[in-house]
Scaffold this motif. Sequence first.
Motif, short mmCIF file in Angstrom:
data_model
loop_
_atom_site.label_atom_id
_atom_site.label_comp_id
_atom_site.label_asym_id
_atom_site.label_seq_id
_atom_site.Cartn_x
_atom_site.Cartn_y
_atom_site.Cartn_z
N UNK A 319 73.67 21.81 46.07
CA UNK A 319 72.66 21.08 44.50
C UNK A 319 72.97 19.79 43.66
N UNK A 320 72.03 19.39 43.16
CA UNK A 320 72.63 18.65 41.96
C UNK A 320 72.37 18.73 40.74
N UNK A 321 72.97 18.86 40.25
CA UNK A 321 72.87 19.19 38.34
C UNK A 321 71.58 18.85 37.68
N UNK A 322 71.06 19.64 37.17
CA UNK A 322 69.80 18.76 35.62
C UNK A 322 70.02 19.43 34.93
N UNK A 323 69.52 18.53 34.37
CA UNK A 323 70.04 18.83 32.65
C UNK A 323 69.01 17.55 31.52
N UNK A 324 68.35 17.89 30.26
CA UNK A 324 67.67 17.01 29.14
C UNK A 324 68.22 16.88 28.84
N UNK A 325 67.51 15.45 27.91
CA UNK A 325 67.81 14.37 27.79
C UNK A 325 67.09 13.66 26.85
N UNK A 326 67.14 13.59 24.96
CA UNK A 326 65.88 13.17 24.26
C UNK A 326 65.71 11.72 24.32
N UNK A 327 64.29 11.37 24.44
CA UNK A 327 64.24 10.26 24.67
C UNK A 327 63.82 9.47 22.83
N UNK A 328 63.31 8.34 23.02
CA UNK A 328 62.85 8.02 21.18
C UNK A 328 61.95 8.93 21.40
N UNK A 329 61.15 8.98 20.20
CA UNK A 329 59.68 9.10 19.85
C UNK A 329 59.78 10.58 20.50
N UNK A 330 60.82 11.60 20.56
CA UNK A 330 60.96 13.36 20.91
C UNK A 330 60.64 13.11 22.06
N UNK A 331 60.62 12.32 22.93
CA UNK A 331 59.80 12.57 24.33
C UNK A 331 61.49 13.36 24.42
N UNK A 332 61.45 13.99 25.98
CA UNK A 332 62.88 14.33 26.86
C UNK A 332 62.29 13.53 28.28
N UNK A 333 63.92 13.45 28.75
CA UNK A 333 63.96 13.17 30.40
C UNK A 333 64.28 13.68 31.22
N UNK A 334 64.27 14.38 31.95
CA UNK A 334 65.41 15.26 33.00
C UNK A 334 66.05 15.09 34.46
N UNK A 335 67.22 14.83 33.86
CA UNK A 335 67.99 13.34 34.44
C UNK A 335 68.80 14.53 35.74
N UNK A 336 69.02 14.04 36.91
CA UNK A 336 69.79 14.87 37.87
C UNK A 336 71.61 14.26 38.16
N UNK A 337 72.63 15.18 38.32
CA UNK A 337 73.80 14.43 38.63
C UNK A 337 74.13 15.08 40.10
N UNK A 338 75.04 14.80 40.56
CA UNK A 338 75.53 14.88 42.15
C UNK A 338 76.95 15.58 41.51
N UNK A 339 76.94 16.09 41.85
CA UNK A 339 78.61 16.81 42.28
C UNK A 339 79.69 16.12 42.41
N UNK A 340 80.80 16.48 42.04
CA UNK A 340 81.74 15.01 42.29
C UNK A 340 82.39 15.06 43.59
N UNK A 341 82.08 15.91 44.14
CA UNK A 341 82.98 15.93 45.44
C UNK A 341 81.78 15.56 46.17
N UNK A 342 80.04 15.47 46.33
CA UNK A 342 79.75 14.73 46.40
C UNK A 342 79.97 13.18 46.17
N UNK A 343 79.70 12.89 44.91
CA UNK A 343 80.27 11.44 44.96
C UNK A 343 81.19 11.33 45.32
N UNK A 344 82.28 12.31 45.74
CA UNK A 344 83.58 11.04 46.85
C UNK A 344 82.94 10.66 47.89
N UNK A 345 82.22 11.35 48.71
CA UNK A 345 81.24 11.40 49.66
C UNK A 345 81.02 9.82 49.67
N UNK A 346 79.94 10.12 49.36
CA UNK A 346 79.08 9.13 48.86
C UNK A 346 79.89 8.10 48.00
N UNK A 347 81.09 7.73 47.25
CA UNK A 347 82.12 6.04 47.56
C UNK A 347 82.38 6.20 48.56
N UNK A 348 83.16 6.83 49.38
CA UNK A 348 84.05 7.04 50.38
C UNK A 348 82.48 6.37 51.56
#
Length: 366
Positions: A319-348
């Motif tokens: 499962x991806x890891x979700x976290x929140x980042x702040x944007x201009x105007x005090x809005x927020x955006x949810x960003x998802x990050x894949x695990x490094x093992x999956x990143x390795x597979x995708x890059x391969x």
Amino acid sequence: MTDDLSSLNWHRLSVALLNIRTTATMKAHPLSVFQAIIKGITVTAGSTVDPTIFFHIRDKKHTFRMKEGDRLNLEIFFCKKDPQYVNLWKEALEAYIADPLTGKNFEIIEPIQLEERNFEKAVADAGKLPHEGELCLEFLTPLPFTPTKNRHRTYLSRERFISLFERRLQKLFGIEVKYRQGSDDFRLLPYYWNYTEIRHPSHSQPGHVQYINGCTGMLYLKGRWSGFLPFLILGRELHAGTDITFGRGYYRVHADPPGYFQSFFPNKKAVVTVIKEVIERYDDALESLSIDSYFPFNEEMLAFEICDSITSGSYEPEPNTAFVIKKKGSTERIVEKIGFRDLIVQQYILKTISEYFDRMFEECSI
């Protein structure tokens, strides 16, 4: 069209040679060596250089290098030649190999076989080939052709592909044979073979280098090719392309096409390289992989586990890891990050397929 092809006749001379002597100075490519031998024998037999006499080393790829003790099954073809001339050429070959000077590197180890060939015999030797679906031509020696402007060097259009067979038959037999499409509807996948150049020192122009160049490897056909199948069967023996010397355009037909990536995917060594690239690129990669996998971190072990899971079909992304980042105007955006093992597979996977997929697009594509 089939009637035109069924009228063709030629001769095939098969000779089994043993390489009895290899020296450090023998650096010439086998295609160059045997082209020179055939040229010498043809002159000895009383003819000038004849482009309708050509050869291949059966089942040997262009990467083959001769060494002492190798058995070489050489097949030589004669078009528009009467049996008397071919027998004379056979005797000249025996004398050439027996001569201590010209034949010092080879020995004939079985009686030379001489056979008159025709379309029906070529069909029988090819066995049952499909008329539709997918077919693979594995080019063992370079197939030269003029590149298409603004396309990858390996790109070959269907029209040019067909003309390489038509024009070769015209050169070999002196007759014009035209392909009639009929109900055929096939396309080429020229994305999985590679362009190659073999350096060949010129004997007629000392100091100059000539190139035996063209594409080798897997060329796939998809669709229906019933009307073109006779050309493919003839090419299996008589080669494709208009450049007849140096055994160019020699291919095998795979009725059950091998998957191109199947032979090398997954590759542990390549996965290790990607692991190192990911660790170097991302600051927290090593720490994350050490925690998720084992400590101390072992690149080889992780690569083995990834390859094993891909091969067995048990690999599943985490499962991806979700976290929140702040944007201009005090809005927020949810960003998802894949695990490094999956990143390795995708890059391969990206590294494995990108070279071939890039060839499918126009040069102007981004």
